[in-house]
Design a protein around this motif. Structure first.
Motif, PDB file in Angstrom:
ATOM      1  N   ASN A  60       0.788  -1.234   0.000  1.00  0.00           N
ATOM      2  CA  ASN A  60       0.000   0.000   0.000  1.00  0.00           C
ATOM      3  C   ASN A  60       0.823   1.289   0.000  1.00  0.00           C
ATOM      4  O   ASN A  60       0.735   2.085   0.930  1.00  0.00           O
ATOM      5  CB  ASN A  60      -0.943   0.035   1.205  1.00  0.00           C
ATOM      6  N   VAL A  61       1.607   1.472  -1.018  1.00  0.00           N
ATOM      7  CA  VAL A  61       2.289   2.763  -1.158  1.00  0.00           C
ATOM      8  C   VAL A  61       1.527   3.544  -2.228  1.00  0.00           C
ATOM      9  O   VAL A  61       1.454   3.124  -3.379  1.00  0.00           O
ATOM     10  CB  VAL A  61       3.766   2.580  -1.544  1.00  0.00           C
ATOM     11  N   PHE A  62       0.943   4.639  -1.808  1.00  0.00           N
ATOM     12  CA  PHE A  62       0.132   5.439  -2.712  1.00  0.00           C
ATOM     13  C   PHE A  62       0.608   6.890  -2.705  1.00  0.00           C
ATOM     14  O   PHE A  62       1.258   7.327  -1.768  1.00  0.00           O
ATOM     15  CB  PHE A  62      -1.342   5.430  -2.278  1.00  0.00           C
ATOM     16  N   ARG A  63       0.237   7.597  -3.760  1.00  0.00           N
ATOM     17  CA  ARG A  63       0.478   9.047  -3.748  1.00  0.00           C
ATOM     18  C   ARG A  63      -0.876   9.731  -3.911  1.00  0.00           C
ATOM     19  O   ARG A  63      -1.820   9.140  -4.452  1.00  0.00           O
ATOM     20  CB  ARG A  63       1.439   9.456  -4.874  1.00  0.00           C
TER      21      ARG A  63
ATOM     22  N   THR B  47      13.348   5.854 -14.020  1.00  0.00           N
ATOM     23  CA  THR B  47      12.131   6.356 -13.374  1.00  0.00           C
ATOM     24  C   THR B  47      11.324   5.199 -12.789  1.00  0.00           C
ATOM     25  O   THR B  47      11.474   4.054 -13.205  1.00  0.00           O
ATOM     26  CB  THR B  47      11.249   7.128 -14.367  1.00  0.00           C
ATOM     27  N   LEU B  48      10.468   5.539 -11.822  1.00  0.00           N
ATOM     28  CA  LEU B  48       9.679   4.531 -11.112  1.00  0.00           C
ATOM     29  C   LEU B  48       8.233   4.999 -10.974  1.00  0.00           C
ATOM     30  O   LEU B  48       7.977   6.196 -10.841  1.00  0.00           O
ATOM     31  CB  LEU B  48      10.257   4.302  -9.709  1.00  0.00           C
ATOM     32  N   PRO B  49       7.309   4.074 -10.983  1.00  0.00           N
ATOM     33  CA  PRO B  49       5.898   4.424 -10.826  1.00  0.00           C
ATOM     34  C   PRO B  49       5.500   4.501  -9.350  1.00  0.00           C
ATOM     35  O   PRO B  49       6.045   3.763  -8.530  1.00  0.00           O
ATOM     36  CB  PRO B  49       5.183   3.232 -11.479  1.00  0.00           C
ATOM     37  N   VAL B  50       4.581   5.398  -9.026  1.00  0.00           N
ATOM     38  CA  VAL B  50       3.979   5.395  -7.687  1.00  0.00           C
ATOM     39  C   VAL B  50       2.458   5.477  -7.888  1.00  0.00           C
ATOM     40  O   VAL B  50       1.959   6.330  -8.616  1.00  0.00           O
ATOM     41  CB  VAL B  50       4.465   6.572  -6.819  1.00  0.00           C
ATOM     42  N   MET B  51       1.739   4.587  -7.259  1.00  0.00           N
ATOM     43  CA  MET B  51       0.309   4.413  -7.503  1.00  0.00           C
ATOM     44  C   MET B  51      -0.536   5.587  -7.008  1.00  0.00           C
ATOM     45  O   MET B  51      -0.382   6.046  -5.877  1.00  0.00           O
ATOM     46  CB  MET B  51      -0.139   3.122  -6.812  1.00  0.00           C
ATOM     47  N   PRO B 282       7.908  -5.372 -10.087  1.00  0.00           N
ATOM     48  CA  PRO B 282       8.751  -5.241  -8.886  1.00  0.00           C
ATOM     49  C   PRO B 282       8.853  -3.796  -8.381  1.00  0.00           C
ATOM     50  O   PRO B 282       9.257  -3.593  -7.236  1.00  0.00           O
ATOM     51  CB  PRO B 282      10.117  -5.764  -9.341  1.00  0.00           C
ATOM     52  N   ASP B 283       8.496  -2.840  -9.217  1.00  0.00           N
ATOM     53  CA  ASP B 283       8.614  -1.440  -8.798  1.00  0.00           C
ATOM     54  C   ASP B 283       7.406  -0.960  -7.999  1.00  0.00           C
ATOM     55  O   ASP B 283       7.396   0.173  -7.513  1.00  0.00           O
ATOM     56  CB  ASP B 283       8.803  -0.536 -10.018  1.00  0.00           C
ATOM     57  N   LEU B 284       6.383  -1.807  -7.904  1.00  0.00           N
ATOM     58  CA  LEU B 284       5.204  -1.436  -7.122  1.00  0.00           C
ATOM     59  C   LEU B 284       4.953  -2.499  -6.064  1.00  0.00           C
ATOM     60  O   LEU B 284       5.343  -3.652  -6.238  1.00  0.00           O
ATOM     61  CB  LEU B 284       3.983  -1.310  -8.035  1.00  0.00           C
ATOM     62  N   VAL B 285       4.297  -2.107  -5.005  1.00  0.00           N
ATOM     63  CA  VAL B 285       4.067  -3.052  -3.907  1.00  0.00           C
ATOM     64  C   VAL B 285       2.603  -3.499  -3.932  1.00  0.00           C
ATOM     65  O   VAL B 285       1.762  -2.858  -4.556  1.00  0.00           O
ATOM     66  CB  VAL B 285       4.436  -2.404  -2.553  1.00  0.00           C
TER      67      VAL B 285
ATOM     68  N   ASP C 239       9.926   6.552  -4.936  1.00  0.00           N
ATOM     69  CA  ASP C 239      10.247   5.126  -5.050  1.00  0.00           C
ATOM     70  C   ASP C 239       9.336   4.345  -4.102  1.00  0.00           C
ATOM     71  O   ASP C 239       9.491   4.406  -2.888  1.00  0.00           O
ATOM     72  CB  ASP C 239      11.730   4.905  -4.706  1.00  0.00           C
ATOM     73  N   SER C 240       8.375   3.616  -4.684  1.00  0.00           N
ATOM     74  CA  SER C 240       7.404   2.882  -3.858  1.00  0.00           C
ATOM     75  C   SER C 240       8.080   1.831  -2.988  1.00  0.00           C
ATOM     76  O   SER C 240       7.515   1.404  -1.986  1.00  0.00           O
ATOM     77  CB  SER C 240       6.394   2.160  -4.748  1.00  0.00           C
ATOM     78  N   THR C 241       9.260   1.385  -3.382  1.00  0.00           N
ATOM     79  CA  THR C 241       9.925   0.335  -2.610  1.00  0.00           C
ATOM     80  C   THR C 241      10.937   0.913  -1.628  1.00  0.00           C
ATOM     81  O   THR C 241      11.711   0.176  -1.037  1.00  0.00           O
ATOM     82  CB  THR C 241      10.644  -0.660  -3.551  1.00  0.00           C
TER      83      THR C 241
END
Lengths: 94, 483, 490
Positions: A60-63, B47-51, B282-285, C239-241
């Motif tokens: 659950n990492v959200f922006r 670059t990386l994605p964030v939900m 792998p870049d998102l949880v 960086d989500s991780t």
């Protein structure tokens, strides 16, 4: 699961690479060696083991749905091999 | 042999979040190419994605509205393929753990309601846009080159996949209409097909009626309106049936709807089978939704079209059809319902809304928000008719004036002195005058030609400038003539 | 001529800068001059950013003069591995594919170093897309091991290790996916640290294998490494991780001593027939730690020998997807073609070297229809088994000590003919990436031929402090880190 040259050719196509016939033979040999080494994983019993995708347990990492600055069109195209009228030009698709 | 079509629909719905799924770029439509792009949605190295939290919220709302099970544990996956509209050469989508699954949609058909299964409704990112140029420009298969614009790339999409439960082009049309209505009700998408915020593909096959086994399917793409979808599916069913009847086989392939030729045509087949090599992104949880969160979103849903339709029919005594029309847009339903508070005759109100009001709005290209009058005024009109103050012909005039100038019906009636005369004394005077002026007609009546009474009624009405209560006029005339 | 200032560590030279014994511009010029003087021999750099460095040095001097926002890195020349994006400065990943690529943004770690006032002198050489253990797969050049110019510096962060070892920069950033910081640190005789997965932001790190990659520092000694880690660690919303875990003062933590510390010794890392010089040096180091008050405990990590096999499924699989974006459309190399597929294939065939292609093929195969469960899912399950081994071991101990590499530096070309022999170089390092744990390599000996040997310390998740503490205590009691390479061919 012996790797064949046909498998390598399939993978080359799928990965959008290009190799000569000689290279196919060489890569097949090398990849087969590596896969043979990888086979040792089958010595471990994993029948009751869940796959582990992330090394750490994060969820659950959200922006927030908030705007951030974009690049300018010039910046977007600054590395383009072939920019054309604000777009990236690519050869015909079919 | 009789054949039965088997149809499943895949609908892509762009969510109306402010920003893209994985970055802070805006989702607005129609801006200059490559101006709504940042390193993330351009897929630049590193670059990386964030939900986007809002996208998850909207997707779960869609799941609720489509009666889906909501996954407690969900994750994003990479779908790998090369295409120049896909900046990372993979699309971040959902494979084996979609946010929503196993739902259904109740679709109103002429024969009644039909339940169509929803396999899944998952979250993914949109691709960019390609303009095919040179050669026969605009056409993929004959252009010399293409131009890529990534403004659309990364906009959140929910892909809604139906079960193959649909049996005709009409059912498909009804399903799409109902689905769009729901998406608009829950306010998660503009559903603008012209701008591509709602897109639809259809899997179509046919089989001998009464058999279980599915026939070979074709996937129909590029149907950018519901009307085209209906036409394309109709065409495709006919095409497949014709093939089978000739003893030929249907080939499994993707086909495009050609608007100019009104037929589906095979997309030039790619040389290889798809092997998307899905694997967990792998870049998102993982997305792990709490019971509370899921429940809270359910609580936020408005009354959905189906429920509203049923309630309107029973509460306001409307036919299913009328209830369907009034709930076809949330705003309209609200408008009606607010109005129903101000009249004892909601059915009368409904008739005016669907009749003269709808016609005039269509004619003048007006929307509810443009109207110069409110529900109270329209109810006033309904009540004036019901009280016998004006007749239906007058009512049309009053309505027109109210529509154009926003004046209240009572005022129109008053200023135009339209109120129906229902005072028997006043009518008697007029009747006496008409009888006196038309002795030969009276003689005809008395001689047995009773049909001439209509002429006399008309004369009385004329004399009263249309204001006399026609029923009373009739009664009084009869009484006098027969005495 | 090497300015004697360049012999110093960050914590020493930082004191000189603060005391105005030397200005950052002077120090940076000296570093650049020496860097360029020996660069023909060592070849650590792909791009040297002299003007940019001097501009930042002048800014640092202003900061030092004002005394505001001065950190231990303010005004200190450092180097950055060429897979960390630097705005407007080309970032090649040592690949022909990205020969002209200038990112429009800075990686988070680069931004953080700039914020600390560090002065970057350039972008260091590496294995192409970090795939390799010798820096020989670079499209541009072969970086030499400063201890013996005929030997490799290790890889993939070979340039970042060699430049610190040779004194071209005080410290550097590398990245570690299977050992790419620890192995070259060991081979070049310096300290290198791979932080816990999630400790340092990956935003702007050009991905090799996303679930394994981690940015980390190289330093001349443990304290310098601690200073560098402190500057780059911390949560990044991009960086989500990246983990939201507090960052301690590593340099202070490092000096707390190791009395009573429990050090685990896993027998799986000392297999029969291993290089004797390496095993002796590492065992001596463990004995030294014991004499400093630590306790040693035998632990077992029975699944860890399978780490390499799992790694060579997982890393190439992720890489095959991560490297798919290099398609000649938006940036980087393009070789024209009649149609899009031809353009893609020609571009990728010309842009990638053989090792990158090999791994893309391997990963594509492992993910392809029919093989996914047998390879990819199987490797993920083994990954969990390995993690469980470590979790169990860390119930008993604070740190695990092993050799960093099976051998000291090898000669150019020695392993390039047989990819698998090169992969075996990572045998002791990969399982740490698979589990996400932190690992550090500290010099612990010299081979008879004068090549450094490294001790690997493995810690609990987010407990880099204990690794630094152990290594610092060891370093205080030994002289290995003080030896300097001669830049000679032997």
């Amino acid at each position: 699961m012996a790797l064949s040259e046909k498998d390598v050719q399939y993978v080359v196509k799928l990965a959008r690479l290009e190799v000569t016939d000689q290279e196919v033979a060489k890569y097949t040999q090398q990849l087969a060696n590596i896969l043979e080494y990888v086979e040792q994983l089958n010595k471990l019993d994993t029948s009751n083991v869940e796959p582990l995708t992330h090394p750490l347990d994060v969820k659950n990492v959200f922006r927030a749905d908030e705007l951030r600055p974009c690049l300018t069109q010039a910046e977007v195209l600054s590395n383009a091999p072939e920019p054309q009228s604000g777009h990236f030009k690519v050869p015909k698709i079919m | 042999m009789e054949y039965e079509p088997v149809i499943g629909l895949e609908v892509h719905c762009e969510l109306k979040t402010k920003t893209k799924l994985f970055c802070g770029c805006p989702t607005t439509f129609g801006n200059e190419a490559n101006t709504q792009v940042c390193p993330i949605c351009l897929g630049l190295p590193g670059t990386l994605p964030v939900m986007n939290a809002k996208a998850v919220e909207f997707a779960v709302k869609i799941g609720h509205a489509l009666n889906c099970a909501i996954s407690k544990y969900s994750k994003m996956d990479r779908k790998n393929y090369y295409y120049p509209d896909l900046p990372k050469a993979y699309q971040i989508s959902q494979y084996d753990k979609p946010l929503n699954y196993a739902g259904y949609l109740e679709v109103p058909l002429k024969e009644g309601m039909k339940r169509i299964g929803i396999t899944r409704a998952h979250l993914e990112e949109d691709a960019g846009k390609l303009v095919h140029a040179g050669g026969k420009a605009g056409r993929l298969d004959s252009s010399d080159y293409s131009l890529a614009d990534y403004n659309r790339g990364g906009i959140p999409l929910v892909e809604i996949v139906s079960e193959p439960d649909i049996r005709s082009a009409d059912e498909a049309y009804a399903y799409l209409t109902e689905l769009k209505n729901i998406l608009l009700y829950i306010d998660v998408s503009d559903c603008n097909m012209e701008e591509g915020s709602l897109r639809c593909d259809a899997n179509v096959s046919v089989r001998p009626k009464g058999t279980e086994k599915f026939g070979t399917k074709a996937e129909i793409k590029n149907m950018n309106s519901f009307r085209f979808a209906k036409q394309a599916i109709e065409y495709e069913i006919k095409r497949q049936v014709a093939l089978l009847e000739k003893g030929e086989r249907v080939v499994q392939e993707s086909r495009l709807w050609d608007v100019t030729e009104n037929k589906t045509k095979p997309m030039r087949s790619k040389e290889e089978a798809h092997d998307y090599r899905y694997f967990p992104e792998p870049d998102l949880v993982p997305i792990v939704l709490s019971e509370d969160y899921v429940k809270k979103l359910k609580g936020q849903l408005p009354e959905l079209p189906g429920a509203k339709r049923a309630r309107f029919a029973s509460k306001y005594g409307l036919t299913p059809y009328d209830a369907g029309v009034l709930t076809s847009e949330q705003e309209l339903a609200q408008w009606f319902e607010e109005g129903a508070k101000h009249t004892k005759n909601p059915k009368g109100l409904a008739n005016w809304i669907m009749g003269d009001m709808a016609a005039k709005m269509k004619e003048q290209e007006k929307e509810l928000k443009d109207l110069k009058f409110d529900q109270k005024k329209l109810c006033e009109l309904v009540d004036l008719i019901d009280a016998g103050t004006i007749n239906s012909k007058q009512a049309k005039e009053v309505f027109a004036e109210m529509f154009d100038a926003g004046v209240s019906p009572a005022e129109v009636v008053k200023s135009r002195d339209m109120a129906q005369v229902s005072d028997p004394k006043a009518i008697e005077g007029a009747v006496d005058k008409v009888l006196a002026e038309n002795p030969s007609v009276v003689a005809d009546y008395k001689g047995g030609k009773q049909g001439v009474i209509g002429f006399l009624v008309g004369k009385v009405m004329q004399a009263s400038q249309g204001k006399a209560n026609p029923k009373l006029v009739n009664e009084i005339l009869k009484k006098k003539l027969d005495s | 001529m090497k300015n004697e200032l360049l012999e110093k560590t960050i914590h020493e030279v930082s004191a000189d800068l603060k005391a105005k014994k030397v200005s950052s511009v002077e120090l940076t010029k000296a570093a650049l001059d020496y860097l360029e003087e020996i660069e023909p021999k060592v070849q650590s750099f792909i791009t040297i950013t002299r003007d940019e460095a001097l501009r930042r040095a002048a800014e640092a001097d202003k900061r030092l003069a004002s005394g505001k926002d001065v950190t231990p890195l303010t005004g200190v020349p450092i180097a950055i591995k060429d897979l960390l994006c630097t705005k407007g400065i080309r970032t090649t990943c040592a690949s022909r594919m990205l020969e002209t690529f200038k990112p429009p943004y800075d990686a988070t770690v680069v931004e953080k170093l700039y914020q600390a006032g560090a002065v970057s002198v350039g972008k260091t050489n590496m294995d192409e897309f970090a795939m390799g253990s010798s820096t020989e797969t670079s499209f541009y050049k072969k970086t030499k091991n400063p201890w013996n110019l005929n030997c490799v510096p290790g890889g993939s962060s070979g340039g970042s290790a060699a430049c610190v070892s040779a004194g071209q920069a005080f410290a550097s950033l590398g990245s570690d996916t299977g050992g790419s910081i620890r192995q070259p640190a060991a081979l070049c005789g310096i300290v290198g640290l791979k932080p816990t997965y999630g400790r340092v932001s990956r935003y702007g790190l050009i991905a090799f294998a996303s679930s394994l990659d981690q940015v980390g520092p190289f330093g001349k000694d443990v304290e310098d490494c601690a200073i560098m880690l402190g500057a780059i660690a911390g949560h990044d919303p991009m960086d989500s991780t990246s983990a939201d875990v507090p960052v301690p003062d590593y340099a202070a933590e490092a000096k707390k001593g190791i009395k009573g510390l429990k050090i685990g010794i896993p027998k799986e890392f000392f297999p029969e027939g291993m290089n004797r010089e390496v095993s002796v040096a590492v065992k001596d180091a463990i004995a030294q730690l014991k004499s400093l008050g630590a306790e040693t405990v035998e632990v077992s990590l029975p699944s860890s020998p399978y780490g390499l096999a799992a790694y060579y499924v997982l890393a190439p699989s992720e890489a095959s997807s991560n490297l798919a974006r290099y398609d000649g459309v938006r940036y980087g190399l393009r070789i024209p073609g009649e149609n899009i597929v031809e353009m893609y294939s020609k571009t990728r065939a010309a842009g990638f070297g053989p090792e990158v292609k090999r791994r893309i093929m391997l990963g594509t195969y492992a993910l392809s229809s029919g093989y996914y469960d047998a390879y990819y899912v199987k490797a993920l399950k083994v990954r969990r088994l390995i993690k469980q081994d470590y979790d169990k071991a860390f119930e008993k101990v604070d740190v695990i000590a092993t050799p960093t590499c099976p051998n000291p530096a090898f000669r150019f070309g020695e392993k390039t003919g047989d990819p698998l022999s090169m992969y075996l170089e990572d045998i002791f390092t990969v399982s740490i990436n698979i589990t996400g744990l932190p690992g550090l390599s500290v010099p612990c000996g010299m081979s008879k031929s004068g090549l450094p040997i490294g001790l690997q310390l493995i810690g609990k998740a987010f407990d880099e402090a204990t690794l630094l503490r152990t290594a610092w205590a060891y370093e205080q009691a030994t002289e290995w880190h003080k030896q300097k390479p001669a830049l000679k061919e032997e």
